[in-house]
Scaffold this motif. Sequence first.
Motif, PDB file in Angstrom:
ATOM      1  N   HIS A 298     -21.275 -56.144  44.293  1.00 20.02           N
ATOM      2  CA  HIS A 298     -19.865 -56.136  44.691  1.00 20.02           C
ATOM      3  C   HIS A 298     -19.108 -55.027  43.965  1.00 20.02           C
ATOM      4  O   HIS A 298     -18.301 -54.301  44.571  1.00 20.02           O
ATOM      5  N   GLU A 299     -19.382 -54.869  42.675  1.00 25.29           N
ATOM      6  CA  GLU A 299     -18.702 -53.836  41.902  1.00 25.29           C
ATOM      7  C   GLU A 299     -19.061 -52.442  42.401  1.00 25.29           C
ATOM      8  O   GLU A 299     -18.192 -51.555  42.497  1.00 25.29           O
ATOM      9  N   PHE A 300     -20.322 -52.215  42.747  1.00 29.82           N
ATOM     10  CA  PHE A 300     -20.730 -50.917  43.301  1.00 29.82           C
ATOM     11  C   PHE A 300     -19.983 -50.622  44.603  1.00 29.82           C
ATOM     12  O   PHE A 300     -19.519 -49.492  44.830  1.00 29.82           O
ATOM     13  N   LEU A 301     -19.856 -51.625  45.449  1.00 36.19           N
ATOM     14  CA  LEU A 301     -19.168 -51.424  46.732  1.00 36.19           C
ATOM     15  C   LEU A 301     -17.696 -51.080  46.519  1.00 36.19           C
ATOM     16  O   LEU A 301     -17.157 -50.166  47.172  1.00 36.19           O
ATOM     17  N   LYS A 302     -17.043 -51.825  45.625  1.00 35.69           N
ATOM     18  CA  LYS A 302     -15.613 -51.642  45.413  1.00 35.69           C
ATOM     19  C   LYS A 302     -15.282 -50.401  44.580  1.00 35.69           C
ATOM     20  O   LYS A 302     -14.240 -49.765  44.795  1.00 35.69           O
ATOM     21  N   GLU A 303     -16.126 -50.067  43.617  1.00 35.52           N
ATOM     22  CA  GLU A 303     -15.823 -48.968  42.706  1.00 35.52           C
ATOM     23  C   GLU A 303     -16.392 -47.627  43.162  1.00 35.52           C
ATOM     24  O   GLU A 303     -15.942 -46.574  42.697  1.00 35.52           O
ATOM     25  N   PHE A 304     -17.365 -47.651  44.064  1.00 34.10           N
ATOM     26  CA  PHE A 304     -17.989 -46.396  44.484  1.00 34.10           C
ATOM     27  C   PHE A 304     -18.037 -46.244  46.011  1.00 34.10           C
ATOM     28  O   PHE A 304     -17.499 -45.282  46.546  1.00 34.10           O
ATOM     29  N   ALA A 305     -18.688 -47.208  46.694  1.00 34.19           N
ATOM     30  CA  ALA A 305     -18.951 -47.022  48.122  1.00 34.19           C
ATOM     31  C   ALA A 305     -17.685 -46.774  48.940  1.00 34.19           C
ATOM     32  O   ALA A 305     -17.641 -45.863  49.779  1.00 34.19           O
ATOM     33  N   ILE A 306     -16.643 -47.572  48.721  1.00 32.47           N
ATOM     34  CA  ILE A 306     -15.435 -47.402  49.534  1.00 32.47           C
ATOM     35  C   ILE A 306     -14.748 -46.070  49.242  1.00 32.47           C
ATOM     36  O   ILE A 306     -14.093 -45.498  50.122  1.00 32.47           O
ATOM     37  N   HIS A 307     -14.921 -45.553  48.034  1.00 32.77           N
ATOM     38  CA  HIS A 307     -14.333 -44.256  47.691  1.00 32.77           C
ATOM     39  C   HIS A 307     -15.138 -43.102  48.282  1.00 32.77           C
ATOM     40  O   HIS A 307     -14.666 -41.959  48.293  1.00 32.77           O
ATOM     41  N   TRP A 308     -16.341 -43.391  48.741  1.00 35.57           N
ATOM     42  CA  TRP A 308     -17.141 -42.382  49.428  1.00 35.57           C
ATOM     43  C   TRP A 308     -16.923 -42.421  50.941  1.00 35.57           C
ATOM     44  O   TRP A 308     -17.628 -41.755  51.688  1.00 35.57           O
TER      45      TRP A 308
END
Length: 366
Positions: A39-49
């Motif tokens: 969840h943290e990877f999705l919120k902190e990285f994926a959506i910003h990509w």
Amino acid sequence: EGGTMLFGSGMSGITSALMSVLKEGDHAVFPYTVYGGTHEFLKEFAIHWGIEIDFIDGAGAQGPENYRSAFRENTKVVYCETPANPTCRITDLKGVGATVDEHYGTRESNPNRPWVMVDGTFATPYHQRSLDLPGLDVAIQSCTKYLGGHSDILAGSVSSKSPEFCHGLAKVQKLITAPLNPMDSYLLMRGIRTLDVRMQRHGENAIQVAKMLEAHPLVESTFYPGLPSHPDNSGGGDDCLVAEAFRSGRDSPEDASFMPQTYGGMIAFIVKGEGDVALERAKKVCEGLRVVNLAVSLGSVESLVEHPASMTHAMIPREDRLAGGLDDGLIRISVGIERASDLVADVQSSLDRVMEEEREREERVA
């Protein structure tokens, strides 16, 4: 065709699998109860990509339809985690695979359809082999947990029958992440050699702890797949979701005569109370244990306990956490292979002490 690649941690495997197929403008569907690190990877990285993310309730019989409701033309990943961490809810993997096949076509007919990925860390291949099911493309394990089994390595594995997927995964591993080092590879191999007997003992111990929890007056609800009360164990027949998720190492029906049915070592339970009351009670229960160790990991020979709301899932907003069934008073226990009676007595004693302390405090106030 395809194969398995090993990584330096479970999260390294998960992020590598996702990065190998997702790019800006793509869409992915995840369950609310996905692992906190994912969840943290999705919120902190994926959506910003520039990757679009939807979260749904993937558990139970309605799960496949909930996934279907989130499908888009640009959906590239359909992600499952079963049994869910930490709620122990079961995803209908056969149903999800069939739903993706029905909506987008099979991979043979539509190479651009979404990749269906399954994090099966809680079950391990002893119970669940995702790639044996139609429509499922990628199987992920945090080998730090049960496959290693001794709390002395960090490792992750990603498996797929698709050469195309494995080629992209290898690029990510070469350029961004890293393969598992030789020493940890050796220790992982050592752990896998005893996976069968460890998983049997984990399951035998866990059912005893779960039965005690279900009867305790401070416990609101207990989630363990081996209990008849588990929401995905309705009917208890061979076709219920729990039965399909826990094969207990059996490769054929004949194996059932000498391989006992078990349901893994993970238990979730919710202490009574609302909001901060439940939050503080859960913390006190965890801190009061003496045989069970307070730690965020799982799947080792020693028993571990954690409070997701303040530990593994603390980075998830409370509203998202509650939507996924992660109550403030939810506690997760990874039941080890110690003597079952010691574990039952330890957990029961901690619960009893919390009740007694509250009763004494109320008497002093009165």
